[in-house]
Scaffold this active site. Structure first.
Site, PDB file in Angstrom:
ATOM      1  N   GLY A   7       0.835  -1.193   0.000  1.00  0.00           N
ATOM      2  CA  GLY A   7       0.000   0.000   0.000  1.00  0.00           C
ATOM      3  C   GLY A   7       0.869   1.240   0.000  1.00  0.00           C
ATOM      4  N   GLN A  37       2.749   9.929   1.926  1.00  0.00           N
ATOM      5  CA  GLN A  37       4.092   9.360   2.075  1.00  0.00           C
ATOM      6  C   GLN A  37       5.051   9.843   0.988  1.00  0.00           C
ATOM      7  OE1 GLN A  37       2.198   5.265   2.539  1.00  0.00           O
ATOM      8  NE2 GLN A  37       4.083   5.007   3.706  1.00  0.00           N
ATOM      9  N   CYS A  57       5.695  -0.305   7.623  1.00  0.00           N
ATOM     10  CA  CYS A  57       5.375   0.920   6.894  1.00  0.00           C
ATOM     11  C   CYS A  57       6.617   1.346   6.112  1.00  0.00           C
ATOM     12  CB  CYS A  57       4.973   2.025   7.873  1.00  0.00           C
ATOM     13  SG  CYS A  57       4.543   3.578   7.072  1.00  0.00           S
ATOM     14  N   LEU A  58       6.418   1.689   4.861  1.00  0.00           N
ATOM     15  CA  LEU A  58       7.550   2.110   4.033  1.00  0.00           C
ATOM     16  C   LEU A  58       8.150   3.411   4.557  1.00  0.00           C
ATOM     17  CD1 LEU A  58       5.986   1.251   0.556  1.00  0.00           C
ATOM     18  CD2 LEU A  58       7.618  -0.113   1.886  1.00  0.00           C
ATOM     19  N   HIS A  97      -4.652   1.400   7.652  1.00  0.00           N
ATOM     20  CA  HIS A  97      -3.291   1.947   7.794  1.00  0.00           C
ATOM     21  C   HIS A  97      -3.094   3.106   6.809  1.00  0.00           C
ATOM     22  CE1 HIS A  97       1.251   1.214   8.180  1.00  0.00           C
ATOM     23  NE2 HIS A  97       1.158   1.972   7.087  1.00  0.00           N
ATOM     24  N   GLU A  98      -3.533   2.900   5.545  1.00  0.00           N
ATOM     25  CA  GLU A  98      -3.338   3.946   4.528  1.00  0.00           C
ATOM     26  C   GLU A  98      -4.252   5.144   4.794  1.00  0.00           C
ATOM     27  OE1 GLU A  98      -0.769   3.595   2.939  1.00  0.00           O
ATOM     28  OE2 GLU A  98      -0.484   1.445   3.167  1.00  0.00           O
ATOM     29  N   HIS A 123      -2.725   7.428   7.184  1.00  0.00           N
ATOM     30  CA  HIS A 123      -1.712   8.330   6.608  1.00  0.00           C
ATOM     31  C   HIS A 123      -2.357   9.624   6.122  1.00  0.00           C
ATOM     32  CE1 HIS A 123       2.077   6.208   6.726  1.00  0.00           C
ATOM     33  NE2 HIS A 123       1.608   5.136   6.117  1.00  0.00           N
TER      34      HIS A 123
HETATM   35  O1  K1U Z   1       1.865   2.381   4.152  1.00  0.00           O
HETATM   36  C1  K1U Z   1       2.869   1.780   3.836  1.00  0.00           C
HETATM   37  O2  K1U Z   1       3.971   2.234   4.053  1.00  0.00           O
HETATM   38  C2  K1U Z   1       2.785   0.439   3.140  1.00  0.00           C
HETATM   39  C3  K1U Z   1       2.795  -0.726   4.117  1.00  0.00           C
HETATM   40  C4  K1U Z   1       1.370  -1.226   4.240  1.00  0.00           C
HETATM   41  C5  K1U Z   1       1.070  -2.164   5.348  1.00  0.00           C
HETATM   42  C6  K1U Z   1       1.796  -3.311   5.574  1.00  0.00           C
HETATM   43  C7  K1U Z   1       1.472  -4.175   6.603  1.00  0.00           C
HETATM   44  C8  K1U Z   1       0.408  -3.902   7.406  1.00  0.00           C
HETATM   45  C9  K1U Z   1      -0.307  -2.740   7.207  1.00  0.00           C
HETATM   46  C10 K1U Z   1       0.016  -1.885   6.164  1.00  0.00           C
HETATM   47  C11 K1U Z   1       3.725  -1.794   3.550  1.00  0.00           C
HETATM   48  O3  K1U Z   1       3.530  -2.260   2.490  1.00  0.00           O
HETATM   49  S1  K1U Z   1       5.064  -2.274   4.513  1.00  0.00           S
HETATM   50  C12 K1U Z   1       5.806  -3.595   3.545  1.00  0.00           C
HETATM   51  C13 K1U Z   1       5.049  -4.875   3.619  1.00  0.00           C
HETATM   52  O4  K1U Z   1       4.288  -5.075   4.542  1.00  0.00           O
HETATM   53  C14 K1U Z   1       5.205  -5.921   2.595  1.00  0.00           C
HETATM   54  C15 K1U Z   1       6.136  -5.839   1.610  1.00  0.00           C
HETATM   55  C16 K1U Z   1       6.249  -6.831   0.661  1.00  0.00           C
HETATM   56  C17 K1U Z   1       5.440  -7.922   0.686  1.00  0.00           C
HETATM   57  C18 K1U Z   1       4.501  -8.033   1.688  1.00  0.00           C
HETATM   58  C19 K1U Z   1       4.374  -7.041   2.638  1.00  0.00           C
HETATM   59 ZN    ZN Z   2       2.503   3.284   6.138  1.00  0.00          ZN
END
Ligand code: K1U
Ligand code: ZN
Length: 168
Positions: free
Chosen positions: A46, A51, A92-93, A134-135, A138
């Site tokens: 996401g 972000q 979270c990225l 979560h998004e 943000h």
């Molecule tokens: O908002 C963001 O930064 C994105 C975030 C979303 C998220 C992940 C987990 C739980 C709630 C919300 C991410 O994508 S973090 C990376 C991640 O979880 C992931 C990356 C690659 C494959 C699977 C998961």
């Molecule tokens: Zn996030």
């Protein structure tokens, strides 16, 4: 298309509340495409416009392994949420290398506009429900670590500040 730089917590720009999108034009379509490319490259499931330092109400999500189920949400709003909750480990990225449990409603129903300008409803549960909430946080200037205790959040801030000093 372009990869966009992602803001890192505790950057104060992550606390801005995003404004509604009034018109779905080429600029919005380009931003959505760039955000999707940035999310897939990260990799993530996401990304909210906040972000990438664009404070407008736009989210992209794809929780599929094949990266073929992209959902674009413009001006999303929650229509309803379940009383029962689920606890899920979130990342979270914008908070690289940090993962922790957050409790949220287990199901949510949202309404949003797609890139075609049509309103649609989405009932989400499991990981999709977690990701949507979560998004949407943000867009309100909330990062998942804001759901953790002050002690945990302070530890995360110090850890990330040390990492950021190392790369500068
Ligand atoms: O908002 C963001 O930064 C994105 C975030 C979303 C998220 C992940 C987990 C739980 C709630 C919300 C991410 O994508 S973090 C990376 C991640 O979880 C992931 C990356 C690659 C494959 C699977 C998961
Ligand atoms: Zn996030």
């Amino acid at each position: 298309m372009a990869l966009l730089p992602i803001l890192h917590f505790p950057d104060p720009r992550l606390q801005k509340v995003a404004a509604p999108i009034e018109r779905i034009d080429d600029e919005v379509r380009r931003l959505a495409a760039d955000m999707a490319e940035t999310m897939y490259a990260a990799p993530g499931i996401g990304l909210a416009a906040t972000q990438v330092d664009v404070h407008r109400r736009l989210i992209v999500i794809d929780i599929s392994e094949a990266h073929d189920q992209l959902i674009t949400l413009i001006n999303p709003r929650i229509l309803g949420q379940s009383a029962d909750t689920q606890e899920c480990e979130e990342g979270c990225l914008s908070v690289p290398g940090i993962f922790d449990e957050v409790e949220r409603p287990a199901q949510v129903e949202i309404e949003a506009l797609g890139l075609d300008g049509q309103a649609f409803r989405l009932k989400a549960e499991g990981l999709l429900a977690v990701c949507v909430q979560h998004e949407m946080d943000h867009l309100e200037g909330i990062v998942f670590v804001d759901h953790l205790s002050r002690l945990k959040r302070n530890r995360i801030v110090s850890k990330l500040r040390k990492q950021q000093h190392k790369v500068l």
